[in-house]
Design a protein around this motif. Structure first.
Motif, PDB file in Angstrom:
ATOM      1  N   ALA A  17       0.832  -1.205   0.000  1.00 46.15           N
ATOM      2  CA  ALA A  17       0.000   0.000   0.000  1.00 46.15           C
ATOM      3  C   ALA A  17       0.864   1.252   0.000  1.00 46.15           C
ATOM      4  O   ALA A  17       0.531   2.249  -0.658  1.00 46.15           O
ATOM      5  N   VAL A  18       1.969   1.208   0.729  1.00 49.21           N
ATOM      6  CA  VAL A  18       2.908   2.338   0.731  1.00 49.21           C
ATOM      7  C   VAL A  18       3.452   2.560  -0.675  1.00 49.21           C
ATOM      8  O   VAL A  18       3.497   3.690  -1.182  1.00 49.21           O
ATOM      9  N   ALA A  19       3.876   1.486  -1.333  1.00 44.09           N
ATOM     10  CA  ALA A  19       4.444   1.604  -2.673  1.00 44.09           C
ATOM     11  C   ALA A  19       3.408   2.090  -3.683  1.00 44.09           C
ATOM     12  O   ALA A  19       3.734   2.852  -4.601  1.00 44.09           O
ATOM     13  N   VAL A  20       2.161   1.658  -3.534  1.00 46.20           N
ATOM     14  CA  VAL A  20       1.097   2.143  -4.412  1.00 46.20           C
ATOM     15  C   VAL A  20       0.947   3.654  -4.267  1.00 46.20           C
ATOM     16  O   VAL A  20       0.831   4.392  -5.253  1.00 46.20           O
ATOM     17  N   ALA A  21       0.964   4.129  -3.024  1.00 48.26           N
ATOM     18  CA  ALA A  21       0.806   5.565  -2.771  1.00 48.26           C
ATOM     19  C   ALA A  21       1.947   6.373  -3.368  1.00 48.26           C
ATOM     20  O   ALA A  21       1.733   7.384  -4.053  1.00 48.26           O
ATOM     21  N   GLY A  25       2.605   9.166  -6.945  1.00 49.69           N
ATOM     22  CA  GLY A  25       2.965  10.563  -6.705  1.00 49.69           C
ATOM     23  C   GLY A  25       2.704  11.054  -5.302  1.00 49.69           C
ATOM     24  O   GLY A  25       2.945  12.227  -4.992  1.00 49.69           O
ATOM     25  N   GLY A  26       2.217  10.173  -4.405  1.00 54.75           N
ATOM     26  CA  GLY A  26       1.963  10.567  -3.029  1.00 54.75           C
ATOM     27  C   GLY A  26       3.203  10.454  -2.158  1.00 54.75           C
ATOM     28  O   GLY A  26       4.253   9.954  -2.588  1.00 54.75           O
ATOM     29  N   ALA A  27       3.069  10.893  -0.928  1.00 54.78           N
ATOM     30  CA  ALA A  27       4.155  10.808   0.047  1.00 54.78           C
ATOM     31  C   ALA A  27       3.764   9.831   1.136  1.00 54.78           C
ATOM     32  O   ALA A  27       2.582   9.705   1.480  1.00 54.78           O
ATOM     33  N   ALA A  28       4.743   9.123   1.671  1.00 51.45           N
ATOM     34  CA  ALA A  28       4.478   8.158   2.734  1.00 51.45           C
ATOM     35  C   ALA A  28       5.548   8.267   3.806  1.00 51.45           C
ATOM     36  O   ALA A  28       6.732   8.444   3.508  1.00 51.45           O
ATOM     37  N   HIS A  29       5.109   8.148   5.050  1.00 52.49           N
ATOM     38  CA  HIS A  29       6.029   8.187   6.181  1.00 52.49           C
ATOM     39  C   HIS A  29       5.747   6.992   7.074  1.00 52.49           C
ATOM     40  O   HIS A  29       4.587   6.686   7.374  1.00 52.49           O
ATOM     41  N   VAL A  30       6.796   6.309   7.470  1.00 49.39           N
ATOM     42  CA  VAL A  30       6.698   5.163   8.369  1.00 49.39           C
ATOM     43  C   VAL A  30       7.270   5.555   9.719  1.00 49.39           C
ATOM     44  O   VAL A  30       8.392   6.070   9.808  1.00 49.39           O
ATOM     45  N   LEU A  70      10.447   1.402  -0.938  1.00 48.89           N
ATOM     46  CA  LEU A  70       9.021   1.656  -1.159  1.00 48.89           C
ATOM     47  C   LEU A  70       8.727   3.126  -1.448  1.00 48.89           C
ATOM     48  O   LEU A  70       7.574   3.498  -1.650  1.00 48.89           O
ATOM     49  N   GLY A  71       9.766   3.962  -1.394  1.00 46.49           N
ATOM     50  CA  GLY A  71       9.588   5.385  -1.643  1.00 46.49           C
ATOM     51  C   GLY A  71       9.145   6.172  -0.434  1.00 46.49           C
ATOM     52  O   GLY A  71       8.614   7.281  -0.570  1.00 46.49           O
ATOM     53  N   ALA A  72       9.370   5.633   0.762  1.00 45.02           N
ATOM     54  CA  ALA A  72       8.900   6.274   1.996  1.00 45.02           C
ATOM     55  C   ALA A  72      10.060   6.700   2.883  1.00 45.02           C
ATOM     56  O   ALA A  72      11.206   6.257   2.706  1.00 45.02           O
ATOM     57  N   ASP A  73       9.756   7.542   3.853  1.00 41.44           N
ATOM     58  CA  ASP A  73      10.702   7.915   4.904  1.00 41.44           C
ATOM     59  C   ASP A  73      10.455   7.039   6.119  1.00 41.44           C
ATOM     60  O   ASP A  73       9.332   6.571   6.341  1.00 41.44           O
ATOM     61  N   PHE A  74      11.491   6.864   6.941  1.00 43.44           N
ATOM     62  CA  PHE A  74      11.371   6.047   8.151  1.00 43.44           C
ATOM     63  C   PHE A  74      11.937   6.785   9.352  1.00 43.44           C
ATOM     64  O   PHE A  74      12.969   7.447   9.271  1.00 43.44           O
TER      65      PHE A  74
END
Length: 232
Positions: A17-21, A25-30, A70-74
């Protein structure tokens, strides 16, 4: 935004779901509440002379690389695990992170897990922190954000954890990104096969629910807050 009790929780249960977002073009934070250094790092504790600080260091690197795949920050609050205990300061810290990122969607654990003492603790803290970050929908003495949708990711044994899937996310197009992220979690490498199989199983369920025969892999979620739409 995905908030897990331990640093690897997001990968297994919401990595797709993170990778889909992010692919859209969306942003994701873990955000991890702990590194799972005591109870979720079995492979690392097999090494002679291992230390808590070294385990945390390794786990941070694994989670950071997985999130990047996944294109997210952690980030991790490092509140300790087994048991994870969240006091007022911890609750404020979680709320502040939600307020700072202001997610449209917030994902966390179910409210029950008889096999993991930290997961339910995370749920109740995140649920409360979300409410604090959003306020009561009226003017407050502190900054607030629009209430994010709250969803729960699938636990390891859903039938024992009050989990009923209400939402399937098609992760077929980004499955290889999830697989690469899972491979970074070497401290829990034994879970990679399990969650690969789960993605296939949920893909089957998503196909049957939608009639979309192109879905091969999916992740399951349970919605907590109602979905608001203009029409059905």
């Amino acid at each position: 935004m995905v908030i897990g009790a331990h640093s690897a929780d997001f990968v297994w249960r919401a990595g797709g779901a993170v990778a889909v977002a992010t692919s859209g073009g969306g942003a994701a934070h873990v955000l991890a509440l702990s590194y799972g250094e005591r109870g979720e790092s079995g492979e690392l504790w097999k090494e002679p002379g291992q230390t808590i600080e070294r385990v945390k260091e390794v786990r941070h690197g694994e989670a950071q690389r997985a999130a990047a795949a996944l294109g997210a920050d952690f980030a991790c609050l490092d509140l300790g695990d087994y048991p994870l205990e969240i006091d007022k300061d911890g609750l404020v810290a979680i709320s502040d992170r939600i307020r700072d990122f202001a997610p449209d969607v917030l994902i966390t654990h179910t409210d029950r897990d008889p096999f993991n003492p930290d997961h339910a603790t995370a749920f109740f803290a995140v649920e409360r922190a979300r409410a604090l970050a959003a306020g009561a929908g009226v003017a407050s003495s502190f900054a607030t954000v629009e209430p994010p949708e709250l969803l729960l990711f699938e636990p390891h044994q859903p039938e024992l954890c009050n989990f009923t899937p209400t939402t399937f996310v098609d992760i077929t197009a980004v499955y290889e990104l999830k697989r690469a992220a899972m491979e970074e979690m070497k401290a829990q490498s034994y879970l990679q096969t399990y969650y690969a199989q789960r993605a296939e199983q949920r893909g089957n369920h998503a196909r049957r629910s939608s009639g979309n025969s192109s879905i091969r892999y999916a992740e399951a979620f349970q919605r907590v807050t109602p979905q608001v739409v203009a029409a059905l």
